[in-house]
Scaffold this motif. Sequence first.
Motif, mmCIF file in Angstrom:
data_model
loop_
_atom_site.group_PDB
_atom_site.id
_atom_site.type_symbol
_atom_site.label_atom_id
_atom_site.label_comp_id
_atom_site.label_asym_id
_atom_site.label_seq_id
_atom_site.Cartn_x
_atom_site.Cartn_y
_atom_site.Cartn_z
ATOM 1 N N HIS A 84 1.571 -7.403 9.007
ATOM 2 C CA HIS A 84 2.226 -6.696 7.906
ATOM 3 C C HIS A 84 3.623 -6.294 8.359
ATOM 4 N N ASP A 85 4.575 -6.290 7.434
ATOM 5 C CA ASP A 85 5.959 -5.995 7.788
ATOM 6 C C ASP A 85 6.166 -4.534 8.166
ATOM 7 N N LYS A 90 1.703 7.122 4.946
ATOM 8 C CA LYS A 90 0.330 7.372 4.484
ATOM 9 C C LYS A 90 -0.624 6.249 4.905
ATOM 10 N N GLY A 91 -0.126 5.283 5.682
ATOM 11 C CA GLY A 91 -0.990 4.237 6.212
ATOM 12 C C GLY A 91 -1.130 2.986 5.369
ATOM 13 N N TYR A 92 -0.366 2.858 4.290
ATOM 14 C CA TYR A 92 -0.412 1.649 3.477
ATOM 15 C C TYR A 92 0.426 0.549 4.125
ATOM 16 N N THR A 93 -0.048 -0.681 4.029
ATOM 17 C CA THR A 93 0.702 -1.815 4.567
ATOM 18 C C THR A 93 1.591 -2.400 3.470
ATOM 19 N N ASP A 118 -1.287 -4.115 1.378
ATOM 20 C CA ASP A 118 -1.616 -3.248 0.242
ATOM 21 C C ASP A 118 -0.577 -3.379 -0.865
ATOM 22 N N PHE A 119 0.700 -3.500 -0.450
ATOM 23 C CA PHE A 119 1.798 -3.583 -1.405
ATOM 24 C C PHE A 119 2.796 -4.659 -0.982
ATOM 25 N N TYR A 120 3.547 -5.137 -1.979
ATOM 26 C CA TYR A 120 4.615 -6.108 -1.774
ATOM 27 C C TYR A 120 5.876 -5.507 -2.356
ATOM 28 N N MET A 121 6.955 -5.556 -1.573
ATOM 29 C CA MET A 121 8.226 -4.916 -1.928
ATOM 30 C C MET A 121 9.274 -6.006 -2.061
ATOM 31 N N LEU A 122 10.036 -5.987 -3.140
ATOM 32 C CA LEU A 122 11.098 -6.974 -3.336
ATOM 33 C C LEU A 122 12.452 -6.349 -3.045
ATOM 34 N N SER A 137 1.301 -3.915 -6.261
ATOM 35 C CA SER A 137 0.101 -3.845 -5.434
ATOM 36 C C SER A 137 -0.413 -5.260 -5.200
ATOM 37 N N ARG A 138 -1.254 -5.416 -4.218
ATOM 38 C CA ARG A 138 -1.839 -6.722 -3.942
ATOM 39 C C ARG A 138 -2.630 -7.212 -5.144
ATOM 40 N N TYR A 139 -3.228 -6.292 -5.890
ATOM 41 C CA TYR A 139 -4.037 -6.667 -7.056
ATOM 42 C C TYR A 139 -3.171 -7.153 -8.215
#
Length: 174
Positions: A84-85, A90-93, A118-122, A137-139
Motif C-alpha cells: 500500500h502506498d 487511523k490505520g486505513y490503507t 481501503d481507499f484509492y486517492m487520485l 473506497s475499494r468497494y
Amino acid sequence: MATRSLEKTVTITVSIVLNEAEQKLATFLATSRYQNARSKGIKDNKIGDQSNIATDLEGMAAEIAACRLLNVYPDLQTESIPVHDLITSKGYTVDVKVTKYESGKLLAVKNKIKNPSDFYMLMIGTFPNYRCAGFASRYDLLCEDTLTDLGRGEGHALHQSDLMPIGIWSKMFN
C-alpha cells in the motif's frame, strides 16, 4: 455509496508543490524502486504510454504529495515495493493514483482486487505540482460497475465527480 449526497456539498481544491528536498527524495525512491523491481522481473502495470521511469517518478512524487496532505510519512524503503502506498493515522490503507490529465479518471488495473487498499486517492498534475481530486473506497472503485476499456484492456475507472472530496474524506478517515 451512501456518502455521495454529502460529496456534492463540499468542494475544496487542495494543491501541493513538492519542495526541493521532496523532489530529490521522489527521484531517489522512484529510481531505486524502478531498478529493484526490474532486477526482480516484476512487471510494470502502467496503463498509459509514458516510459516506465516517468511512471515511477510521477507515482512516487504524487505519493509524497499525498503524504504531506494527509500528514503521514511516506514509505521510504527501496528493497521491496510496498503493498500500500500509505497508511493514515487511523490505520486505513491508501493507494495513490496520478494522472497528468486535468479531467483524468481514477484508474485501477483489474487485478487490484487481489490485494486491495481501503481507499484509492487520485492526484492530478506533473512533477512537482499536484492537486488532490478525491478518494474512492475499494468497494466503489473495484466493482463490476466500474469496469471499462479505455483502449489498453479492461480496468476500473471512476470520474472525478464520483470521488469523495478530501475535506469530507479526511474528517471521516484520517
